[in-house]
Design an enzyme around this catalytic site. Structure first.
Site, PDB file in Angstrom:
ATOM      1  CB  SER A 152      12.627   5.844  39.772  1.00 23.38           C
ATOM      2  OG  SER A 152      13.308   6.642  38.825  1.00 23.38           O
ATOM      3  CB  THR A 208      15.443   6.508  34.807  1.00 28.25           C
ATOM      4  OG1 THR A 208      14.338   5.879  35.463  1.00 28.25           O
ATOM      5  CG2 THR A 208      16.057   5.510  33.825  1.00 28.25           C
ATOM      6  CG  ASN A 240       5.387  12.132  34.936  1.00 30.13           C
ATOM      7  OD1 ASN A 240       6.412  12.030  34.265  1.00 30.13           O
ATOM      8  ND2 ASN A 240       4.736  11.071  35.411  1.00 30.13           N
ATOM      9  CB  CYS A 262       9.952   5.980  30.471  1.00 28.11           C
ATOM     10  SG  CYS A 262       9.450   7.714  30.452  1.00 28.11           S
ATOM     11  CE  LYS A 302       8.460   2.310  37.913  1.00 29.46           C
ATOM     12  NZ  LYS A 302       8.905   3.609  38.485  1.00 29.46           N
ATOM     13  N   GLY A 337      -0.786   7.587  40.547  1.00 29.48           N
ATOM     14  CA  GLY A 337      -1.626   8.042  41.636  1.00 29.48           C
ATOM     15  C   GLY A 337      -2.638   6.985  42.043  1.00 29.48           C
ATOM     16  N   GLY A 368       2.280   2.145  42.876  1.00 29.75           N
ATOM     17  CA  GLY A 368       1.131   2.774  42.235  1.00 29.75           C
ATOM     18  C   GLY A 368       0.074   3.201  43.223  1.00 29.75           C
ATOM     19  N   GLY A 369      -0.007   4.493  43.497  1.00 28.57           N
ATOM     20  CA  GLY A 369      -1.114   5.034  44.273  1.00 28.57           C
ATOM     21  C   GLY A 369      -1.004   4.902  45.773  1.00 28.57           C
TER      22      GLY A 369
END
Length: 302
Positions: free
Chosen positions: A26, A51, A73, A132, A164, A214, A241-242
């Site tokens: 997402s 989302t 971000n 988030c 999540k 990342g 992740g990454g």
């Protein structure tokens, strides 16, 4: 892949039979129907929408800051209306496309209502984007909060969903709370707190701490999933992740992820990068004479 043809890359998660365990996570790139359809055409096992939120923030900048090891971000939720999203979701359902709707709301009751609307629009699987950390005032997640949101959705809709969560302190307790409240799966990991400082001026870039994603978080998330599987976690895990290349997908599957989401790497030549990872994974399976299902959890018992 032609119907009926054996596919060593095939995977199953959240009730969806997928052509590949390589999913698109997402984010800003999945806020457009065109991008979602093109990524699926490029071979994504599934795509998770940006989302959806019934009352997303209308103020504040949504900015990205590229770093040598990933990205910060300050984004939050889609600013498209729920009605717009439901229209898109109906189209995806009509065409039989594997799209997972990411959802959040300001309260558990609102999230339950939103889940009902998107399921009525044809969504077959959900991801609760409840963690988030870019929300105004930040986010201090707790097992109690996770359980409240999870339970509300479980009591509202029958479709499978993943919760999540962000890796970090107390993730085991938060995962346990989600599972006990009815989650069918967990997605690890959401972004983690990150900060960048201008070495010349001392200015804090983006104005504060925001979500970091990342390659820098991959070892942390691998460790979390590995530990959870070692401790007996049985629900599905969507690793995230990454991921930058096929070997990253293999590593996630090996520690017990059932499927793997790629996102941050796609901010560079989105479709070409995704195709490289997906094709690379298919080639890895062929080269090693194995399957997705054979890889899942192979490291856990060793």
């Amino acid at each position: 892949m032609t119907t009926g043809t054996y596919n060593p890359a095939a995977a199953t998660v959240l009730g969806l039979s997928l052509s590949s365990p390589v999913l698109v996570g997402s984010g800003l790139l999945t806020d457009q129907e065109r991008n979602i359809r093109r990524l699926l055409s490029a071979g994504a096992g599934a795509v998770v929408t940006k989302t959806i939120h019934p009352s997303p923030p209308r103020s504040g900048d949504e900015r990205l800051l590229r770093l040598p090891t990933g990205m910060l971000n300050s984004t939050t939720y889609s600013r498209r209306s729920v009605d717009d999203w439901c229209a898109m979701l109906r189209g995806f359902a009509r065409d039989g496309l594997p799209v997972i709707a990411s959802l959040h709301a300001d309260t558990p009751a609102e999230l339950a209502g939103l889940a009902g609307r998107v399921v009525a629009a044809g969504s077959r699987a959900l991801e609760l984007g409840i963690s988030c950390l870019n929300e105004e005032g930040g986010l201090q997640d707790t097992p109690e909060r996770v359980a409240a949101y999870t339970r509300a959705v479980r009591e509202s809709v029958p479709v499978p969903f993943s919760v999540k969560l962000a890796a970090g302190e107390g993730v085991g307790e938060r995962v346990a709370a989600a599972v006990a409240a009815g989650a069918d799966a967990v997605t690890l990991s959401d972004t983690v707190p990150g900060l960048c400082v201008d070495a010349v001026t001392g200015e804090v870039r983006l104005g504060g701490s925001f979500g970091y994603s990342g390659p820098g978080i991959k070892p942390l998330v691998l460790a979390e999933i590995f530990a959870l599987r070692r401790q007996g976690l049985e629900v599905a895990v969507l690793g995230s992740g990454g991921v930058q290349e096929a070997a990253d997908v293999v590593e996630y599957l090996s520690v017990g992820a059932d499927v793997v989401q790629v996102y941050t790497a796609l901010h560079t030549t989105m479709h070409e990068t995704f195709a490289r990872i997906r094709d690379g994974f298919d080639g890895w399976l062929r080269g090693h004479g194995t399957t997705t299902s054979a890889l899942v959890g192979r490291s856990v018992g060793r």
